[in-house]
Every structure is written in C-alpha cells, then in structure tokens.
Design a protein around this motif. Structure first.
Motif, PDB file in Angstrom:
ATOM      1  N   SER A 152       0.827  -1.212   0.000  1.00 42.14           N
ATOM      2  CA  SER A 152       0.000   0.000   0.000  1.00 42.14           C
ATOM      3  C   SER A 152       0.855   1.253   0.000  1.00 42.14           C
ATOM      4  O   SER A 152       0.574   2.230  -0.697  1.00 42.14           O
ATOM      5  CB  SER A 152      -0.941  -0.003   1.209  1.00 42.14           C
ATOM      6  OG  SER A 152      -0.196  -0.054   2.413  1.00 42.14           O
ATOM      7  N   GLU A 153       1.959   1.253   0.751  1.00 38.14           N
ATOM      8  CA  GLU A 153       2.862   2.404   0.772  1.00 38.14           C
ATOM      9  C   GLU A 153       3.516   2.602  -0.592  1.00 38.14           C
ATOM     10  O   GLU A 153       3.682   3.731  -1.072  1.00 38.14           O
ATOM     11  CB  GLU A 153       3.938   2.204   1.842  1.00 38.14           C
ATOM     12  CG  GLU A 153       3.413   2.275   3.262  1.00 38.14           C
ATOM     13  CD  GLU A 153       4.463   1.918   4.277  1.00 38.14           C
ATOM     14  OE1 GLU A 153       4.407   2.433   5.413  1.00 38.14           O
ATOM     15  OE2 GLU A 153       5.379   1.116   3.944  1.00 38.14           O
ATOM     16  N   LEU A 154       3.893   1.516  -1.232  1.00 35.16           N
ATOM     17  CA  LEU A 154       4.507   1.604  -2.554  1.00 35.16           C
ATOM     18  C   LEU A 154       3.535   2.160  -3.578  1.00 35.16           C
ATOM     19  O   LEU A 154       3.892   3.017  -4.393  1.00 35.16           O
ATOM     20  CB  LEU A 154       5.000   0.214  -2.978  1.00 35.16           C
ATOM     21  CG  LEU A 154       5.714   0.142  -4.327  1.00 35.16           C
ATOM     22  CD1 LEU A 154       6.968   1.004  -4.315  1.00 35.16           C
ATOM     23  CD2 LEU A 154       6.067  -1.315  -4.657  1.00 35.16           C
ATOM     24  N   LEU A 155       2.292   1.710  -3.540  1.00 33.85           N
ATOM     25  CA  LEU A 155       1.279   2.192  -4.482  1.00 33.85           C
ATOM     26  C   LEU A 155       1.002   3.679  -4.284  1.00 33.85           C
ATOM     27  O   LEU A 155       0.846   4.435  -5.248  1.00 33.85           O
ATOM     28  CB  LEU A 155      -0.012   1.386  -4.321  1.00 33.85           C
ATOM     29  CG  LEU A 155       0.050  -0.076  -4.774  1.00 33.85           C
ATOM     30  CD1 LEU A 155      -1.248  -0.785  -4.467  1.00 33.85           C
ATOM     31  CD2 LEU A 155       0.377  -0.153  -6.258  1.00 33.85           C
ATOM     32  N   VAL A 156       0.946   4.119  -3.028  1.00 34.35           N
ATOM     33  CA  VAL A 156       0.727   5.542  -2.752  1.00 34.35           C
ATOM     34  C   VAL A 156       1.896   6.367  -3.272  1.00 34.35           C
ATOM     35  O   VAL A 156       1.718   7.425  -3.887  1.00 34.35           O
ATOM     36  CB  VAL A 156       0.526   5.774  -1.248  1.00 34.35           C
ATOM     37  CG1 VAL A 156       0.556   7.261  -0.931  1.00 34.35           C
ATOM     38  CG2 VAL A 156      -0.792   5.169  -0.790  1.00 34.35           C
ATOM     39  N   SER A 157       3.109   5.902  -3.082  1.00 32.89           N
ATOM     40  CA  SER A 157       4.292   6.631  -3.559  1.00 32.89           C
ATOM     41  C   SER A 157       4.289   6.743  -5.084  1.00 32.89           C
ATOM     42  O   SER A 157       4.569   7.804  -5.647  1.00 32.89           O
ATOM     43  CB  SER A 157       5.574   5.915  -3.102  1.00 32.89           C
ATOM     44  OG  SER A 157       5.645   5.857  -1.694  1.00 32.89           O
TER      45      SER A 157
END
Length: 203
Positions: free
Chosen positions: A12-17
């Motif tokens: 989820s953090e990677l997708l947001v970035s």
C-alpha cells in the motif's frame, strides 16, 4: 550490537508513492507541453505575418508602378495597341478576377505593351504564384499556405470598377497559415490576415 529494522515498504505504501510521483510527473508534462504549444503558436504567427506582409509589399510596389508610360503614348493612334495598367489573368488579359491579375507597364517606352512587360499574379490552390514574363518561363510560387486571396478593383470614387479602364486602385486581402505544420499541433495552427489598398499611380 546494533539491531536494524530490515522491514521494507508495504504494498500500500509503494502504491501511494507511485501515485504521488505519477501525479507530479503528469503536472510537469502538462506544463512543458503547454509552454511548447504557446511558443509554437507565437513563432508560427510571427513567421506567417512576416511572409504575408513581405508578399503584400511586393505586390503593392508592382501595382503602384503599373501603367508606367514614359513617352505618354499609351498605345494611341497611330500605334493602335491600347492597353491598361491592370488587366485579367494570363493569357486572356480581359477583366481581372478576384484571385488573378496582370500588371502591365511600358518598360521600353515604345508606347505598346508586349509579353515581357507583364507580371502575372494568381492563386493556385494554397500557393500564390507570380510570373514575370521578361524572365520566367512559368509561374513561380512566392507564398505557400494561402487560405484566401481577394483582389477588389475600385474606380476613382472608390466604387467597384466596371472595366479595366476604370481601375484606379486595388484592394488586397490575404489570409495565410504556416506553410509547414504537423496536423497534430492544433494550437499552432494560426492564421494571419493582411489587407491593403494600393493606388495605381500612373492613372
């Protein structure tokens, strides 16, 4: 002994970035594209204006000089070769049209007009062509990208001239677009219209 946290980013953090970076890059690309389009439109307008004005100035100079008759003979008797400064398109030399005219002058001073003393302007598709019969074996393109050309012939009172003999001035309206332009660059597809009224000085 130092213990490091070796945990990576969560999905989820990677997708947001990635989404944030994508939005930033899209904004930069839009800004660059807008700047390029604005520059292209301005450059095209300047180039087209310069070409249209130079062409109009050239036509104006030759129309102003039409009817040059150094001996004041004008084809009168006993010469028997009457002529007018502005006549119709080559080779008919009748009434000039809205997109074609021939400028005549007695350059050699013999009182008559011969083929080498004629300059012909005509619109062929989107090109304005000129032929100086003294030097050109065929019409030459002097301006491309022409969208519209209108010659209007006026008498001494500013009314439409009924015949070549009555022409005292010529009103020219010329609309031009850039000659070479990719069809996808719609913002850069500018059109420039120039207009002038030229007095025939030798009438």
């Amino acid at each position: 002994m130092e213990i490091r946290d070796e945990r990576g980013f969560s999905l989820s953090e990677l997708l947001v970035s990635v989404a944030v970076i994508g939005l930033v890059m899209a904004g930069i690309a839009t800004l660059l594209s807008s700047g390029s389009q604005t520059y292209l439109a301005g450059a095209n307008q300047i180039e087209t204006q310069q070409a249209a004005r130079a062409t109009l100035q050239r036509m104006a100079q030759e129309i102003q000089a039409a009817g040059y008759d150094p001996q004041g003979l004008g084809g009168a008797a006993p010469l028997g070769c009457p002529w007018f400064p502005i006549v119709g398109p080559s080779p008919g030399f009748g009434a000039p049209t809205a997109t074609s005219l021939t400028v005549q002058s007695d350059n050699n001073g013999d009182g008559c007009i011969t083929a080498p003393e004629r300059i012909w302007y005509t619109l062929a598709g989107t090109t304005l062509q000129r032929q100086d019969f003294a030097v050109d074996v065929a019409p030459l393109t002097i301006l491309g990208g022409v969208q519209a050309l209108t010659f209007t012939y006026l008498d001494q009172d500013g009314n439409p001239a009924a015949a070549p003999a009555a022409i005292r001035s010529v009103d020219i309206q010329l609309t031009v677009q850039p000659e070479l332009l990719a069809a996808t660059w719609q913002t850069g597809r500018v059109a420039v219209t120039v207009r002038d009224r030229i007095r025939v000085r030798n009438r």
